[in-house]
Design a protein around this motif. Sequence first.
Motif, PDB file in Angstrom:
ATOM      1  N   VAL A  24      -2.673  -8.904  -4.555  1.00 39.47           N
ATOM      2  CA  VAL A  24      -2.486  -7.203  -5.030  1.00 39.47           C
ATOM      3  C   VAL A  24      -0.596  -7.028  -4.040  1.00 39.47           C
ATOM      4  CG1 VAL A  24      -2.785  -4.596  -4.468  1.00 39.47           C
ATOM      5  CG2 VAL A  24      -4.631  -6.409  -4.516  1.00 39.47           C
ATOM      6  N   ASP A  25      -0.065  -5.839  -4.739  1.00 39.48           N
ATOM      7  CA  ASP A  25       1.644  -6.005  -4.846  1.00 39.48           C
ATOM      8  C   ASP A  25       1.575  -5.147  -3.296  1.00 39.48           C
ATOM      9  OD1 ASP A  25       4.018  -3.724  -4.718  1.00 39.48           O
ATOM     10  OD2 ASP A  25       4.137  -5.688  -4.991  1.00 39.48           O
ATOM     11  N   GLU A  26       1.595  -5.317  -2.131  1.00 35.27           N
ATOM     12  CA  GLU A  26       1.962  -5.190  -0.678  1.00 35.27           C
ATOM     13  C   GLU A  26       2.539  -2.999  -1.208  1.00 35.27           C
ATOM     14  OE1 GLU A  26       4.862  -6.308   1.542  1.00 35.27           O
ATOM     15  OE2 GLU A  26       3.895  -8.794   2.245  1.00 35.27           O
ATOM     16  N   GLY A  27       3.545  -3.176  -3.053  1.00 34.20           N
ATOM     17  CA  GLY A  27       3.421  -1.590  -2.392  1.00 34.20           C
ATOM     18  C   GLY A  27       1.998  -0.868  -2.561  1.00 34.20           C
ATOM     19  N   GLN A  28       1.315  -0.982  -2.707  1.00 34.12           N
ATOM     20  CA  GLN A  28       0.123  -0.548  -3.402  1.00 34.12           C
ATOM     21  C   GLN A  28      -0.656  -0.566  -1.637  1.00 34.12           C
ATOM     22  OE1 GLN A  28      -1.738   0.102  -6.209  1.00 34.12           O
ATOM     23  NE2 GLN A  28       0.391  -1.333  -7.550  1.00 34.12           N
ATOM     24  N   THR A  29      -0.691  -0.774  -1.078  1.00 32.52           N
ATOM     25  CA  THR A  29      -0.828  -0.345   0.049  1.00 32.52           C
ATOM     26  C   THR A  29       0.043   0.273   1.365  1.00 32.52           C
ATOM     27  OG1 THR A  29      -1.964  -3.058   0.805  1.00 32.52           O
ATOM     28  CG2 THR A  29      -2.331  -1.217   2.141  1.00 32.52           C
ATOM     29  N   GLU A  30       1.577   0.468   1.080  1.00 32.63           N
ATOM     30  CA  GLU A  30       2.184   1.007   1.721  1.00 32.63           C
ATOM     31  C   GLU A  30       1.788   2.981   0.996  1.00 32.63           C
ATOM     32  OE1 GLU A  30       6.151  -1.068   0.643  1.00 32.63           O
ATOM     33  OE2 GLU A  30       5.372  -2.494   2.058  1.00 32.63           O
ATOM     34  N   ALA A  31       2.264   2.366  -0.358  1.00 34.65           N
ATOM     35  CA  ALA A  31       1.601   3.952  -0.860  1.00 34.65           C
ATOM     36  C   ALA A  31       0.032   4.559  -0.418  1.00 34.65           C
ATOM     37  CB  ALA A  31       1.652   3.980  -2.368  1.00 34.65           C
ATOM     38  N   ALA A  32      -0.829   4.010  -0.288  1.00 36.09           N
ATOM     39  CA  ALA A  32      -1.907   4.474   0.232  1.00 36.09           C
ATOM     40  C   ALA A  32      -2.079   4.921   1.813  1.00 36.09           C
ATOM     41  CB  ALA A  32      -3.146   3.070  -0.077  1.00 36.09           C
ATOM     42  N   HIS A  33      -1.137   3.742   2.324  1.00 40.05           N
ATOM     43  CA  HIS A  33      -0.810   4.215   3.730  1.00 40.05           C
ATOM     44  C   HIS A  33      -0.210   5.724   3.602  1.00 40.05           C
ATOM     45  CE1 HIS A  33      -1.787   0.100   5.986  1.00 40.05           C
ATOM     46  NE2 HIS A  33      -2.806   0.465   4.697  1.00 40.05           N
ATOM     47  N   ALA A  34       1.258   5.998   3.207  1.00 42.02           N
ATOM     48  CA  ALA A  34       1.827   6.974   2.935  1.00 42.02           C
ATOM     49  C   ALA A  34       0.848   8.107   2.391  1.00 42.02           C
ATOM     50  CB  ALA A  34       2.801   6.784   1.330  1.00 42.02           C
ATOM     51  N   LEU A  35      -0.036   8.023   2.347  1.00 45.32           N
ATOM     52  CA  LEU A  35      -1.130   9.264   2.205  1.00 45.32           C
ATOM     53  C   LEU A  35      -1.973   9.312   2.445  1.00 45.32           C
ATOM     54  CD1 LEU A  35      -1.756   8.518  -2.336  1.00 45.32           C
ATOM     55  CD2 LEU A  35      -0.454  10.310  -1.562  1.00 45.32           C
ATOM     56  N   GLY A  36      -1.524   8.846   3.357  1.00 44.40           N
ATOM     57  CA  GLY A  36      -3.131   9.254   4.510  1.00 44.40           C
ATOM     58  C   GLY A  36      -4.535   8.582   4.418  1.00 44.40           C
ATOM     59  N   MET A  37      -4.409   7.463   3.793  1.00 39.25           N
ATOM     60  CA  MET A  37      -5.710   6.562   3.852  1.00 39.25           C
ATOM     61  C   MET A  37      -5.758   6.010   5.166  1.00 39.25           C
ATOM     62  SD  MET A  37      -6.414   5.523   0.116  1.00 39.25           S
ATOM     63  CE  MET A  37      -6.571   6.755  -1.126  1.00 39.25           C
ATOM     64  N   SER A  38      -6.594   5.256   5.920  1.00 40.66           N
ATOM     65  CA  SER A  38      -6.590   4.400   6.720  1.00 40.66           C
ATOM     66  C   SER A  38      -6.161   3.147   6.084  1.00 40.66           C
ATOM     67  CB  SER A  38      -8.440   4.416   7.609  1.00 40.66           C
ATOM     68  OG  SER A  38      -9.487   4.451   6.877  1.00 40.66           O
ATOM     69  N   HIS A  39      -6.153   2.207   7.271  1.00 38.06           N
ATOM     70  CA  HIS A  39      -6.705   0.432   7.031  1.00 38.06           C
ATOM     71  C   HIS A  39      -7.821   0.116   5.573  1.00 38.06           C
ATOM     72  CE1 HIS A  39      -5.608  -3.336   6.233  1.00 38.06           C
ATOM     73  NE2 HIS A  39      -5.928  -4.158   7.000  1.00 38.06           N
TER      74      HIS A  39
END
Length: 314
Positions: free
Chosen positions: A180-195
């Motif tokens: 899974v592309d790391e950008g997906q995780t970065e975008a989710a964290h930018a939206l305030g999602m926890s790990h």
Amino acid sequence: MTDIDKTDGPADTPPAGAEAIKAIPVRHYGRYVTAVVALALLGAVVYAFSQGQINWGAIPDYFFNDRVLSGVGKTLLLTVLSMAIGIIGGIVLAVMRLSRNPVTSSIAWFYIWFFRGTPVLVQLIVWFNLGLVFEYINLGPFYKNEWSDFMTPFLTALLGLGLNEAAYMAEICRAGLLAVDEGQTEAAHALGMSHSKTLRRIVIPQAMRVIVPPTGNEVINMLKTTSLVSVVQYSELLRVAQDIGQTSGAPAEMLFLAAAWYLLLTSIFSVGQYYLERYYARGSSRSLPATPFQKIRANLLSLSNRSSSTGGTA
């Protein structure tokens, strides 16, 4: 000055007197020879088995025997529970392996190294004989008993297969998570999602497309690996077939019976794997290939349309 007519292209029909090109398909004689040799070898093997001293009639007589069906049920139960332990443990180990904490990452690495580095048959025997190390199991006020009474053949088989499978599933899950592309995780964290929320809702659903195919193979492999637990006295399919073979005087026939059941069960699991892969491939493919049933239906419809059009023309 002569005007050039640009509207006229090359003629679609060959000029008068020219001979039309007739395409002749290339003949692949090697394919015919290979097919004949393969069919001849298959016929020789079938003939050899038919002439052997094997009572083939004993197989259908015992195929739906109560003891055999009980062994099949225990094999399926052990397969499902062992894979459940393996999948849950594999996900936990994969997350630990990818953790930035060196302690948890090292623990996961050691677990995978140990269980992948030792044969599953050895692990089963070790679990069965751990009473030599732990005479009693004491869980305080909840449970206390001798190890030999606690470690039943079923529990031995379940732990031996499940914990070993977790090591392999950990590497499969880790490969899926890394796909899974790391950008997906970065975008989710930018939206305030926890790990943890990012893993559950963003990463794991996308990783399933990579995880499902090898997991299906692991399920089929687990079904066959359950035959090893006969060494710890668990009455699964192979153990039951061997016992019936000794009492009925048809040991070889009962092994063929067990092989037939394994082929039947793996075929059913393969069909389930096929449709599960299609389910998780919906988001990555614009158009999914037709299923075997859809191909058969399309061929039947084309034949019916062709016959109706022929009848209408006549």
